[in-house]
Design an enzyme around this catalytic site. Structure first.
Site, PDB file in Angstrom:
ATOM      1  N   HIS A  13     -12.202  -0.356  -2.981  1.00  0.00           N
ATOM      2  CA  HIS A  13     -13.359   0.252  -2.648  1.00  0.00           C
ATOM      3  C   HIS A  13     -13.446   1.198  -1.395  1.00  0.00           C
ATOM      4  CE1 HIS A  13     -17.929   0.847  -2.818  1.00  0.00           C
ATOM      5  NE2 HIS A  13     -17.657   0.720  -1.245  1.00  0.00           N
TER       6      HIS A  13
ATOM      7  N   GLU B  76     -10.678  -0.518  -9.014  1.00  0.00           N
ATOM      8  CA  GLU B  76     -12.051  -1.020  -8.405  1.00  0.00           C
ATOM      9  C   GLU B  76     -12.716  -1.333 -10.029  1.00  0.00           C
ATOM     10  OE1 GLU B  76     -14.477   1.885  -6.758  1.00  0.00           O
ATOM     11  OE2 GLU B  76     -15.975   0.302  -5.843  1.00  0.00           O
TER      12      GLU B  76
ATOM     13  N   ASN C  20      18.452 -14.580  -1.629  1.00  0.00           N
ATOM     14  CA  ASN C  20      19.500 -15.631  -1.907  1.00  0.00           C
ATOM     15  C   ASN C  20      18.765 -16.935  -2.195  1.00  0.00           C
ATOM     16  OD1 ASN C  20      22.249 -14.806  -1.868  1.00  0.00           O
ATOM     17  ND2 ASN C  20      22.353 -14.856   0.390  1.00  0.00           N
TER      18      ASN C  20
END
Ligand SMILES: [Mg+2]
Lengths: 658, 119
Positions: free
Chosen positions: A51, A73, A395
């Site tokens: 918004h 929205e 990793n």
């Protein structure tokens, strides 16, 4: 666009983009959390974020982003109201919106064309069950303000008249293209009702609430002032273009109500913050470096004056002055350093999304917990640690955390956990990456290192568990059997360590098989000033950052032995290749090593090394000077500094010596 | 000149609105959510409040209600986006004097402010 307008637009845009950065980072994190567990507050936050971006983009006239954020929205609105459930397919689409916004942001910064949005909007609209249009609809209603009154109403109005209460018809016309017309109607109705008795209105309040309105509001009111108050009130409401008040009779001609806009007074205003170029900060930092040097020289001069009785008084004053200068320059230095600090949030914020995507790709379930993201670091340090952190986290996902099945077998919760935390410790920032995954097997690491020819079987046999873990930092070492999509980027832990050491940082690893792995990064708060060991070799003075110095020792003649034809130094059972500092800089490492009194024990490129020097001068706080590209290309030289006596000295980059 | 409290959670909107008002001679104070707005209102006693609706902590509607409970004369203009019709209606019921729709033209905002400050 006029030049002023353009400048103002650019200024507005800057502020908008800064805020956009924060919003995107927060939203990305909220989405990751939302996907894990539904939470009404998070839905509201994501909704609010879109918004806000939409509002800003609309204000700046950036229509493509308005459209994109509007779709997101709308979806969040539906999720919020419970109309729709948030599926992981939807979350993916929402992430695509964030990706698009990031690209869009870059395009704005680089003055390029916006990325195409059609496909994205199509993707999003699949989730919006019915197309959501919000443009103000103007219903067809009598636009002339005339109203055919029903029998009932006529009777009611007549009753008022018969009791000597005057009745007026108030017709209010709105701009037909006004936003939220029904609310405008309601506003006029409400304000007028507060002042006078409104007997009837068309449209009715119910119709206003259900958005069933046109661009005309007709009210029948009863009052004693000829309807003047109602006229004024209605005329003061926005989007009203005409108000007519006529005594109640079946038909009447409308009359215009007008206002004249006042001239406004222009005054200038200044903001509370300014933007400063990083280069300017660097320059200021350099200047402060000079001050620090002057201060040290003043102190030295003072101590020379203090020795002599005749000059002791001046010496004392000079010493006091120097100590005052010290305080001032220190505060200045701290101020500038603060201006260069940025919270780790700047790089941490992208990790939740990254971990989510990586985990999905590997079929693993991983929660990332972030702690201490407001810890601040110099922006340069921040830039340097970004890639190493990505590598370590990748990793952890790829090799650390096991698959849900494996974890179940081990009696661990199916969801793995990675904790990324940061905190201050004295003059350092510590960052730790901990996972509760498989851990590393020292024996497997040793075998792997032997197979790759990095160490001999004998050497491997002698390694302690801790030393075996250190193998992962050796160039050419990688535990992965196959280069996977996730971490097979050709970057190893050796590069991570080298990068960190280049900024006077350090990385360590701890691991327990089956329990997990922890990487600990220790980082300097700032780069510009460092502590260094000053040494002398063949008449030149060099600075070795203390972070790369293990120890400095005296060398006895019989301490140097030749092993396999190369001079080595034996220190408490450890073997160090022994090279003269001057020799190594001149690319002739094995020359000039006779008669050297001292050795600095260090590591270069992962290998232990003893640097022979003529003299140890001592430890000093040195200021790293920017000496341009010429010097940076020299092997083993990190830069230069200026010593307290004004002579320049080279700063060694021990890692690049060999 | 009149003192105006600008309430919006978006820094960008606050900044833009405040700048416009200051350039036109108004004194401006700011708040970034509904709760802050109530606190600032009590301290600063502004002539007018420009109130955003969608905000964290306390939204514009609740903040408006608290303001009107504290000061029944409080003049509040809602700053809204399209699609918030029912909330603006609620705000008007709760005593908001006016509303303007984002994105607004500078003149629209100044006009709305001027009207309230004159009234
Ligand atoms: Mg808002």
């Amino acid at each position: 666009m006029k030049k002023d307008d353009l400048a103002e637009f650019q200024e507005d845009l800057q502020i908008f983009l800064i805020e956009l950065d924060e919003i995107l980072a927060d939203t990305e994190r909220n989405l990751v959390d939302l996907e894990r567990s539904p939470d009404a507050a998070l839905v509201q936050e994501v909704f609010r974020a879109m918004h806000t971006v939409k509002g800003g983009a609309a204000t700046l006239g950036l229509d493509d982003a308005v459209e994109v954020t509007h779709t997101m929205e709308s979806i969040m609105e539906r999720v919020r109201s419970g109309e729709q459930e948030l599926t992981s397919e939807m979350v993916d689409a929402l992430f695509h919106v964030l990706d698009w916004l990031k690209m869009w942001k870059v395009s704005l910064e680089e003055h390029m064309d916006s990325p195409p949005a059609e496909d994205l909007i199509k993707e999003m609209q699949r989730f919006v069950l019915e197309p959501h249009t919000e443009s103000a609809k103007v219903k067809t209603r009598p636009a002339d303000g005339k109203h055919t009154l029903g029998e009932e109403l006529n009777q009611k109005l007549d009753e008022y008249l018969s009791q000597n209460m005057p009745v007026y018809e108030v017709v209010v016309k709105f701009r037909p293209d006004a936003d939220l017309l029904s609310v405008r109607c309601f506003q006029v109705f409400t304000l007028v009702s507060e002042a006078v008795d409104v007997i009837f209105s068309e449209p009715s309040v119910d119709e206003m609430e259900s958005d069933d309105v046109g661009d005309v509001l007709t009210m029948y009111i009863s009052c004693e002032d000829g309807g003047e108050m109602a006229r004024q009130i209605a005329g003061s409401v926005g989007d009203v273009i005409e108000v007519s008040v006529t005594p109640y009779k079946p038909t009447n001609a409308p009359e215009a109500g007008r206002e004249s806009p006042d001239a406004t007074v222009k005054t200038s205003s200044l903001g509370r913050t300014v933007r400063v170029d990083v280069e300017l900060l660097d320059f200021l930092m350099n200047m402060i470096g000079e001050l620090v040097i002057d201060r040290t020289r003043l102190t030295q001069l003072a101590s020379r004056l203090l020795v002599d009785k005749d000059t002791a008084v001046i010496g004392n004053e000079l010493a006091a002055l120097a100590s005052h200068l010290q305080r001032t320059s220190q505060e200045l230095q701290e101020g500038i350093m603060k201006a260069r600090l940025l919270p780790l949030k700047n790089i941490f914020s992208k990790f939740p999304r990254m971990i989510r995507d990586l985990a999905n790709r590997c079929g693993k379930q991983i929660d990332l917990e972030i702690r201490g993201e407001n810890t601040e670091l110099d922006r340069t340090v921040l830039e340097v640690i970004d890639d190493p952190l990505i590598h370590i986290l990748r990793n952890a996902v790829d090799h650390g955390i096991e698959t849900p099945e494996e974890r179940r077998h081990m009696g661990k919760p199916e969801r793995g956990k990675v904790i990324l935390s940061a905190w201050h410790e004295e003059n350092q920032v510590v960052i730790e990456i901990t996972d509760d995954g498989a851990g590393m097997d020292p024996e497997a690491l040793k075998r792997s290192a032997v197979n790759k020819g990095l160490v001999s079987v004998e050497e491997a046999g002698r390694l302690s568990e801790k030393e075996a873990l250190e193998l992962i930092f050796m160039p050419g070492f990688s535990t992965a059997k196959v280069a996977t999509q996730v971490s097979g980027r050709g970057v190893g832990m050796d590069v991570v360590r080298t990068n960190l050491e280049r900024i006077n940082g350090h990385v360590e690893v701890r691991s327990r098989l089956g329990v997990g792995t922890t990487f600990t990064l220790k980082l300097p708060l700032t780069l510009a000033i460092m502590r260094a060991l000053l040494v002398e070799c063949s008449g030149c003075i060099y600075a070795i950052p203390t972070s790369s110095v293990e120890e400095a020792i005296t060398v006895s003649k019989d301490g140097i032995q030749t092993i396999k034809g190369k001079p080595t130094l034996l220190v408490r059972g450890r073997i160090f290749p022994f090279v003269s500092l001057e020799g190594v800089l001149n690319d002739d490492p094995w020359a000039h090593q006779h008669g050297l009194q001292y050795a600095v024990l260090t590591r270069s490129n992962g290998e232990a090394l003893a640097l022979g020097v003529d003299d140890l001068i001592g430890e000093e706080e040195i200021v790293l000077k920017d000496m341009g590209k010429m010097l940076a290309r020299l092997k083993g030289i990190a830069g230069a500094t200026i010593l307290p006596d004004g002579d320049p000295a080279l700063i060694l980059d021990v890692n690049r010596l060999l | 000149m009149a003192k105006i409290l600008v309430v919006d959670d978006a820094m960008f909107m606050r900044n833009k609105t405040s700048k416009l008002l200051q350039e036109n001679g108004y004194e401006v104070v700011e708040a970034s959510n509904g709760e802050e707005a109530v606190a600032r209102y009590m301290r600063e006693n502004p002539d007018l409040v420009l109130m955003d609706i969608t905000m964290p902590v306390l939204d514009g509607i609740e903040s408006l209600k608290q303001l009107r409970a504290y000061d029944p004369e409080a003049k509040v203009v809602m700053v809204t986006a399209l699609g918030q019709k029912s909330m603006v209606l609620e705000a008007i019921k709760a005593g908001a004097r006016d509303f303007i729709v984002k994105p607004f033209q500078p003149d629209q905002l100044l006009e709305a402010v001027r009207k309230q400050c004159e009234a």
